[in-house]
Motif scaffolding. Structure first.
Motif, PDB file in Angstrom:
ATOM      1  N   LEU A 177       0.843  -1.198   0.000  1.00 33.04           N
ATOM      2  CA  LEU A 177       0.000   0.000   0.000  1.00 33.04           C
ATOM      3  C   LEU A 177       0.882   1.254   0.000  1.00 33.04           C
ATOM      4  O   LEU A 177       1.719   1.435   0.890  1.00 33.04           O
ATOM      5  CB  LEU A 177      -0.866  -0.002   1.274  1.00 33.04           C
ATOM      6  N   ILE A 178       0.673   2.118  -0.986  1.00 31.16           N
ATOM      7  CA  ILE A 178       1.415   3.395  -1.006  1.00 31.16           C
ATOM      8  C   ILE A 178       0.689   4.376  -0.092  1.00 31.16           C
ATOM      9  O   ILE A 178      -0.496   4.652  -0.287  1.00 31.16           O
ATOM     10  CB  ILE A 178       1.471   3.981  -2.426  1.00 31.16           C
ATOM     11  N   PHE A 179       1.409   4.865   0.930  1.00 31.30           N
ATOM     12  CA  PHE A 179       0.734   5.832   1.802  1.00 31.30           C
ATOM     13  C   PHE A 179       1.339   7.222   1.703  1.00 31.30           C
ATOM     14  O   PHE A 179       0.822   8.169   2.291  1.00 31.30           O
ATOM     15  CB  PHE A 179       0.710   5.349   3.267  1.00 31.30           C
ATOM     16  N   ASP A 180       2.398   7.363   0.944  1.00 26.89           N
ATOM     17  CA  ASP A 180       3.000   8.689   0.804  1.00 26.89           C
ATOM     18  C   ASP A 180       4.027   8.657  -0.310  1.00 26.89           C
ATOM     19  O   ASP A 180       4.484   7.580  -0.717  1.00 26.89           O
ATOM     20  CB  ASP A 180       3.697   9.088   2.119  1.00 26.89           C
ATOM     21  N   SER A 181       4.389   9.814  -0.806  1.00 26.12           N
ATOM     22  CA  SER A 181       5.497   9.875  -1.753  1.00 26.12           C
ATOM     23  C   SER A 181       6.188  11.217  -1.605  1.00 26.12           C
ATOM     24  O   SER A 181       5.576  12.185  -1.177  1.00 26.12           O
ATOM     25  CB  SER A 181       4.975   9.708  -3.181  1.00 26.12           C
ATOM     26  N   VAL A 182       7.464  11.236  -1.925  1.00 24.64           N
ATOM     27  CA  VAL A 182       8.178  12.514  -1.930  1.00 24.64           C
ATOM     28  C   VAL A 182       8.977  12.625  -3.222  1.00 24.64           C
ATOM     29  O   VAL A 182       9.327  11.625  -3.841  1.00 24.64           O
ATOM     30  CB  VAL A 182       9.139  12.679  -0.721  1.00 24.64           C
ATOM     31  N   TYR A 183       9.259  13.841  -3.600  1.00 24.83           N
ATOM     32  CA  TYR A 183       9.984  14.113  -4.817  1.00 24.83           C
ATOM     33  C   TYR A 183      11.441  14.381  -4.485  1.00 24.83           C
ATOM     34  O   TYR A 183      11.738  15.159  -3.592  1.00 24.83           O
ATOM     35  CB  TYR A 183       9.378  15.325  -5.496  1.00 24.83           C
ATOM     36  N   ASN A 184      12.318  13.689  -5.178  1.00 21.18           N
ATOM     37  CA  ASN A 184      13.736  13.931  -5.011  1.00 21.18           C
ATOM     38  C   ASN A 184      14.293  14.319  -6.387  1.00 21.18           C
ATOM     39  O   ASN A 184      14.155  13.552  -7.335  1.00 21.18           O
ATOM     40  CB  ASN A 184      14.391  12.643  -4.483  1.00 21.18           C
ATOM     41  N   PRO A 185      14.901  15.496  -6.494  1.00 20.13           N
ATOM     42  CA  PRO A 185      15.314  15.979  -7.817  1.00 20.13           C
ATOM     43  C   PRO A 185      16.323  15.059  -8.511  1.00 20.13           C
ATOM     44  O   PRO A 185      16.409  15.047  -9.736  1.00 20.13           O
ATOM     45  CB  PRO A 185      15.918  17.354  -7.541  1.00 20.13           C
ATOM     46  N   TYR A 186      17.078  14.259  -7.756  1.00 19.73           N
ATOM     47  CA  TYR A 186      18.071  13.390  -8.385  1.00 19.73           C
ATOM     48  C   TYR A 186      17.545  11.993  -8.640  1.00 19.73           C
ATOM     49  O   TYR A 186      17.922  11.339  -9.586  1.00 19.73           O
ATOM     50  CB  TYR A 186      19.323  13.295  -7.499  1.00 19.73           C
ATOM     51  N   ARG A 187      16.686  11.513  -7.746  1.00 17.66           N
ATOM     52  CA  ARG A 187      16.235  10.125  -7.832  1.00 17.66           C
ATOM     53  C   ARG A 187      14.821   9.980  -8.347  1.00 17.66           C
ATOM     54  O   ARG A 187      14.341   8.870  -8.569  1.00 17.66           O
ATOM     55  CB  ARG A 187      16.342   9.468  -6.457  1.00 17.66           C
ATOM     56  N   GLY A 188      14.120  11.076  -8.525  1.00 26.14           N
ATOM     57  CA  GLY A 188      12.726  11.004  -8.946  1.00 26.14           C
ATOM     58  C   GLY A 188      11.828  10.788  -7.743  1.00 26.14           C
ATOM     59  O   GLY A 188      12.192  11.106  -6.617  1.00 26.14           O
ATOM     60  N   ILE A 189      10.642  10.206  -8.004  1.00 25.96           N
ATOM     61  CA  ILE A 189       9.682  10.058  -6.921  1.00 25.96           C
ATOM     62  C   ILE A 189      10.046   8.853  -6.051  1.00 25.96           C
ATOM     63  O   ILE A 189      10.286   7.759  -6.556  1.00 25.96           O
ATOM     64  CB  ILE A 189       8.262   9.833  -7.466  1.00 25.96           C
ATOM     65  N   GLU A 190      10.069   9.058  -4.743  1.00 25.29           N
ATOM     66  CA  GLU A 190      10.228   7.948  -3.813  1.00 25.29           C
ATOM     67  C   GLU A 190       8.853   7.667  -3.221  1.00 25.29           C
ATOM     68  O   GLU A 190       8.233   8.555  -2.651  1.00 25.29           O
ATOM     69  CB  GLU A 190      11.181   8.344  -2.678  1.00 25.29           C
ATOM     70  N   ALA A 191       8.380   6.446  -3.386  1.00 30.88           N
ATOM     71  CA  ALA A 191       7.075   6.103  -2.826  1.00 30.88           C
ATOM     72  C   ALA A 191       7.279   5.345  -1.519  1.00 30.88           C
ATOM     73  O   ALA A 191       8.156   4.481  -1.437  1.00 30.88           O
ATOM     74  CB  ALA A 191       6.289   5.260  -3.815  1.00 30.88           C
ATOM     75  N   TYR A 192       6.505   5.674  -0.505  1.00 32.52           N
ATOM     76  CA  TYR A 192       6.553   4.968   0.764  1.00 32.52           C
ATOM     77  C   TYR A 192       5.412   3.961   0.794  1.00 32.52           C
ATOM     78  O   TYR A 192       4.296   4.284   0.404  1.00 32.52           O
ATOM     79  CB  TYR A 192       6.358   5.948   1.941  1.00 32.52           C
ATOM     80  N   PHE A 193       5.704   2.758   1.246  1.00 32.16           N
ATOM     81  CA  PHE A 193       4.663   1.732   1.208  1.00 32.16           C
ATOM     82  C   PHE A 193       4.733   0.849   2.444  1.00 32.16           C
ATOM     83  O   PHE A 193       5.741   0.810   3.153  1.00 32.16           O
ATOM     84  CB  PHE A 193       4.825   0.852  -0.045  1.00 32.16           C
ATOM     85  N   LYS A 194       3.622   0.147   2.667  1.00 30.52           N
ATOM     86  CA  LYS A 194       3.627  -0.945   3.632  1.00 30.52           C
ATOM     87  C   LYS A 194       3.290  -2.221   2.874  1.00 30.52           C
ATOM     88  O   LYS A 194       2.308  -2.274   2.127  1.00 30.52           O
ATOM     89  CB  LYS A 194       2.577  -0.727   4.708  1.00 30.52           C
ATOM     90  N   VAL A 195       4.108  -3.240   3.039  1.00 27.30           N
ATOM     91  CA  VAL A 195       3.832  -4.514   2.387  1.00 27.30           C
ATOM     92  C   VAL A 195       2.719  -5.200   3.178  1.00 27.30           C
ATOM     93  O   VAL A 195       2.887  -5.515   4.351  1.00 27.30           O
ATOM     94  CB  VAL A 195       5.079  -5.419   2.337  1.00 27.30           C
TER      95      VAL A 195
END
Ligand code: GDP
Ligand code: MG
Length: 597
Positions: A193-211
């Motif tokens: 489940l994706i519960f959040d995401s943040v933008y990183n200018p070098y790595r692109g979008i980082e999605a936070y999830f719980k398996v």
């Protein structure tokens, strides 16, 4: 999995969530001295300045209890109603919640609304009576409120202070003892489940999830079920204050994924990540597209900055998927964009980021909600109206609907009379009234969202001397009798000042807008007529008399630097002005409708 605990902290704003979170990190040694900052979890500058958590983050800690090491995942939630869907997804990723109540303030509106969300997801609630170090703390009475609210025993409540650290060890113990370990099958097809995401200018979008089920592995091909797009899991890992890459993360645990996504709109909070080769049958329940609730025109002050504004908005949207915009033009303001926001706070944040991060000078028009019109020629087809300027010809209109909300207000009982009056003035319908204690009342109203956009919160705070707290959620569209009030300056309609209002308020609002504009538009070298109209009918008028203004006159021609300073100042003042015909109108005037008394 039996040694994992996933929890969030729910609290009304300022009840001490961030302070306590930092203290938990401290006690589990998740932070090294070097990494320590005032409030490590609020890591956006804007958040820190405003003292609010805008985006949720997750962090992992380790805690030894009775000889066993536990992994505690703290999932931080945003505290403002504009972001309530994100709160609900963060809650869905947890098995337990710390319910923080300020011992001097007692239960407030967001305590209750977030608690309801947590109970809906069957979370184990650990009540914490916070700030007991305060001399004004009222532990007995506030404990009674908590017992009434959640039906717990007095001894279940943990007295604590994020400031002194008192009781924090008891909280850690309770997290391990009372919150159940996550369930889930590590061998089932992957569902994260994706519960959040943040933008990183070098790595692109980082999605936070719980398996929730299965295992996610580095390098595997993953599918995001809502968008149906496939990516490579370039890096996965766990979150402490830094990210620690891992080879796999299994059911029950929380982590991040980096997969080369550049646009925030491809990562939707609430979406399910699955395996592209062995996909789950269904996504995790509860996914919703977040929709903007409030719209406003955003125009460059300088006409030639239109393209620059477009590219700034595009960049903002890379890390803020809930921001929407499309080009529009206004006879008064030229070319700009109609932007959609989650709510008023979100709108302010975007405005401020345009200013700070992109150095863009913009004029923002009066915000409005999104209406649904049905035309006579085909009354079954809904037509979205996101701009008062697009309001259809009333003759051709079958009916119009506007969004309604359910509003929860908690206040001392002595203010109930004035709060009722305010809400009824705002077309609210009282649905429920509950005494939480002998002098605290919870009021529930149904009211149009548009009335909240227009100067509701400030008035609620002032009539209750700051005591009332307020929260709301949308409950759908309802038919309404709305008219468009236009403003004319020296006979020219200024489209950017048009507002859609309920017919019963139209005369009153028209009159007040004219009065307010008279206050806000500086006198100029000719007479200015301000009129309000419904269709061709004038309903109010004010006049600004002429003035011959020479700002340098008072310098007596002597001190040249003073004179220059004054001229500089005048130029500054002009920056946020817009020329309408021959009349200069300051930015403030475009928001005048928000501050009518
Ligand atoms: P949040 O909005 O819930 O994240 O609240 P914060 O953690 O930002 O705290 C709000 C304010 O209360 C800040 O000024 C804190 O310093 C203060 N505060 C937080 N916890 C305590 C506490 O236990 N005791 C006292 N006296 N003040 C606290
Ligand atoms: Mg905070």
């Amino acid at each position: 999995m039996e040694h994992i605990r996933n929890f969030c902290i729910i609290a009304h704003i300022d009840h001490g969530k961030s302070t306590l979170a930092d203290r938990l990190l401290d006690m589990t040694n998740a932070i090294s001295e070097r990494e320590k900052m005032d409030q490590v979890l609020d890591n956006m500058d804007l958040e820190r300045e405003r003292g609010i958590t805008i985006k949720s983050h997750a962090v992992q800690m380790y805690y030894k209890f009775e000889g066993k090491e536990y992994t505690l995942n703290l999932i931080d939630t945003p505290g403002h109603v504009d972001f309530s869907y994100e709160v609900s997804r963060a809650i869905a990723a947890c098995e337990g919640a710390l319910l923080i109540v300020d011992a001097s303030q007692g239960i407030q509106a967001q305590t209750i609304s977030n608690l309801y969300l947590a109970l809906e997801h069957d979370l184990e609630i650990i009540p914490v009576l916070n700030k007991i170090d305060l001399p004004s703390a009222n532990p007995e009475e506030v404990s009674d409120q908590i017992i009434d609210l959640i039906g717990c025993k007095r001894e279940d409540i943990i007295p604590a202070s994020g400031k002194t650290g008192q009781g924090v060890d008891k909280i850690l113990e309770a997290i391990v003892k009372r919150i159940p370990a996550p369930k889930g099958d590590p061998n089932a097809p992957l569902q994260a489940l994706i519960f959040d995401s943040v933008y990183n200018p070098y790595r692109g979008i980082e999605a936070y999830f719980k398996v929730v089920n299965g295992t996610i592995r580095k390098g595997q091909r993953v599918k995001f079920m809502a968008t149906d797009k496939v990516y490579n899991a370039d890096e996965i890992g766990i979150l402490q204050l830094k990210q620690y890459p891992k080879d796999e993360i299994s059911a029950g645990d929380v982590g991040y994924i980096v997969s080369g996504i550049k646009d925030a709109r491809e990562v939707k909070v609430g979406d399910t990540i699955t395996s592209a080769d062995n996909p789950a049958d269904a996504p995790i329940e509860g996914f919703e597209e977040v929709k903007p609730m409030v719209f406003a025109g955003v125009y460059p002050v300088e006409i030639d900055q239109y393209e620059e504004l477009r590219s700034s908005l595009e960049k903002l949207r890379l890390n803020d998927a809930s921001l929407t915009f499309e080009p529009e033009s206004s006879a008064a303001l030229g070319f700009g964009f109609r932007c959609g926001f989650l709510g008023m706070l979100h709108m302010e944040i975007v405005q401020e980021r345009l200013d700070r991060e992109f150095n863009m000078d913009v004029i923002t028009t009066v915000p409005n909600v999104s209406y649904i019109a049905y035309m006579k020629k085909d009354p079954t087809v809904p037509v979205k109206v996101n701009n008062p300027a697009d309001f259809p010809d009333p003759v051709k209109l079958d009916r119009i609907e506007e969004p309604y909300i359910k509003a929860q207000i908690i206040s001392k009982s002595e203010y109930v009379g004035s709060i009722m009056k305010l809400c009824i003035d705002k077309r609210g319908i009282l649905k429920n009234q509950v005494y939480l204690t002998s002098d605290r009342v919870e009021l529930t109203f149904e009211m149009p969202l548009a009335e909240i956009v227009f100067d509701f919160y400030d008035r609620l705070k002032s009539i209750s001397r700051g005591y009332a707290s307020f929260d709301y959620y949308p409950i759908g569209y309802r038919e309404s009798d709305l008219v468009k009030v236009d403003i004319l300056i020296n006979g020219d309609p200024v489209d950017a000042l048009s507002a859609l209002v309920h017919r019963s308020n139209a005369y009153d609002i028209g009159r007040k807008m004219c009065e307010k504009l008279k206050e806000l538009i500086p006198r100029q070298q000719f007479v200015i007529a301000i009129q309000a109209a419904i269709g061709s009918k004038i309903i109010a008028r004010e006049t600004i008399s002429a003035l011959r203004k020479d700002v340098t006159a008072k310098c007596y021609g002597g001190d040249i630097t003073r004179k220059r300073k004054l001229l500089e100042k005048q130029k500054e003042g002009k920056k946020r002005m817009k020329q309408i015909g021959s009349v200069e109108i300051p930015q403030k005037a475009f928001l005048a409708v928000l501050k009518l008394n």
